[in-house]
Design an enzyme around this catalytic site. Structure first.
Site, PDB file in Angstrom:
ATOM      1  N   GLU A   1      21.006  19.147  70.732  1.00  0.00           N
ATOM      2  CA  GLU A   1      21.793  20.105  69.627  1.00  0.00           C
ATOM      3  C   GLU A   1      21.632  21.635  70.087  1.00  0.00           C
ATOM      4  O   GLU A   1      22.219  22.450  69.983  1.00  0.00           O
ATOM      5  CB  GLU A   1      20.904  20.040  68.430  1.00  0.00           C
ATOM      6  CG  GLU A   1      21.061  18.839  67.394  1.00  0.00           C
ATOM      7  CD  GLU A   1      20.024  17.843  67.757  1.00  0.00           C
ATOM      8  OE1 GLU A   1      19.840  16.838  66.912  1.00  0.00           O
ATOM      9  OE2 GLU A   1      19.309  17.927  68.989  1.00  0.00           O
TER      10      GLU A   1
ATOM     11  N   GLU B   1      17.036  11.352  65.568  1.00  0.00           N
ATOM     12  CA  GLU B   1      16.265  11.500  64.145  1.00  0.00           C
ATOM     13  C   GLU B   1      16.033  10.512  63.101  1.00  0.00           C
ATOM     14  O   GLU B   1      15.114  10.341  62.332  1.00  0.00           O
ATOM     15  CB  GLU B   1      17.025  12.704  63.341  1.00  0.00           C
ATOM     16  CG  GLU B   1      16.858  14.012  64.166  1.00  0.00           C
ATOM     17  CD  GLU B   1      17.631  15.162  63.952  1.00  0.00           C
ATOM     18  OE1 GLU B   1      17.243  16.129  63.467  1.00  0.00           O
ATOM     19  OE2 GLU B   1      19.013  15.076  63.887  1.00  0.00           O
TER      20      GLU B   1
ATOM     21  N   GLY C   1      21.482  13.422  65.908  1.00  0.00           N
ATOM     22  CA  GLY C   1      21.059  12.545  64.385  1.00  0.00           C
ATOM     23  C   GLY C   1      20.505  11.135  64.711  1.00  0.00           C
ATOM     24  O   GLY C   1      19.815  10.364  64.025  1.00  0.00           O
TER      25      GLY C   1
ATOM     26  N   ALA D   1      25.330  13.171  65.053  1.00  0.00           N
ATOM     27  CA  ALA D   1      26.332  13.606  64.171  1.00  0.00           C
ATOM     28  C   ALA D   1      27.555  13.708  64.916  1.00  0.00           C
ATOM     29  O   ALA D   1      27.672  14.025  65.975  1.00  0.00           O
ATOM     30  CB  ALA D   1      25.997  14.999  63.555  1.00  0.00           C
TER      31      ALA D   1
END
Length: 259
Positions: free
Chosen positions: A135, A115, A112, A63
């Site tokens: 994170e 992910e 992300g 992200a």
């Protein structure tokens, strides 16, 4: 546009095109990916999808932190809607997509980006690729589904080591843990992903869809519930042309062999 799409016959190759940001996922990129997937769902000319990043440094660094920081600054409600709902929506869309999505990991896949790899049905990694869940260094758990999918893929203890330390693992270790299907030289990455797509596309699209749905929907259920899901998706294929062609082809080959 933050994504670029080209077509290799019936395979669509989507490239996250933000190399100056290591292909980080800002809100525009996430929304563009989600919208393109919505359109591709009903496009019969597309049989499979390869998702990769621009350049050779990063699949996606995760992200875009500047976006996250702004949303978090506005409070929990905004952060949940703008970060979690958007990110989980994208990874859920990828995971539940009715056509195979292959991640071609051309560099680091962090946060992300990792992910997305977890959500993709299959993954091929360049030998220099790395994977991480950083994170925790920002003070929060993975918000795009990584705290749930990663343990299901590689086991609770191995997933927790990645999530709690934030340390990266290399492509070979990711393969050993089951996060990716193949590791290849970087120069062969897209060719390997396309070859995998071709091996899938030789089968009837109705069968491919049923297999994807049965596995994706059944994997987190009890065995009895999963078997019911399997039976339901088998039932959807019984009247299809794919089954007729498959059975006729097999029986025809068998008759020739017997003769």
């Amino acid at each position: 546009m933050s994504i670029h799409v080209r077509h290799a016959e019936s395979t669509a190759v989507i490239t996250i095109d933000r190399p100056h940001k290591l292909n980080a996922l800002d809100y525009t990129t996430i929304d563009e990916l989600s919208a393109w997937l919505d359109d591709a769902t009903t496009d019969d000319a597309i049989r499979s999808i390869i998702l990769t990043g621009s350049g050779d440094r990063a699949f996606s660094a995760g992200a875009d932190i500047s976006c996250l920081a702004q949303s978090i600054e506005t409070g929990t409600t905004h952060a949940l809607q703008e970060i979690v709902a958007r990110g989980q929506g994208l990874t859920r869309r990828i995971e539940q997509f009715p056509k195979p999505i292959i991640a071609a990991v051309n560099g680091l896949a962090y946060g992300g980006g990792c992910e997305i790899v977890e959500a993709a049905h299959l993954a091929v990694a360049a030998d220099h690729a790395t994977f991480a869940k950083p994170e925790i260094a920002l003070g929060f758990p993975p918000p795009f589904g990584g705290s749930q999918r990663l343990p299901r893929h590689i086991g609770r203890k191995r997933a927790l080591e990645m999530i709690l330390t934030g340390d990266a693992v290399d492509a070979r270790r990711a393969y050993e843990m089951g996060l990716v299907n193949h590791v290849v030289p970087a120069t062969e990455l897209l060719a390997a992903a396309l070859e995998l797509a071709v091996r899938i596309e030789r089968h009837a699209p109705t069968a491919v869809h049923a297999c994807l749905a049965a596995v994706t929907r059944g994997i987190n259920l009890s065995i009895d519930e999963g078997l019911a899901v399997e039976a339901a998706w088998f039932a959807t294929t019984v009247p299809t042309a794919g089954v007729r062609r498959g059975l006729d082809g097999f029986l025809g080959r068998r008759a020739v062999t017997v003769e």
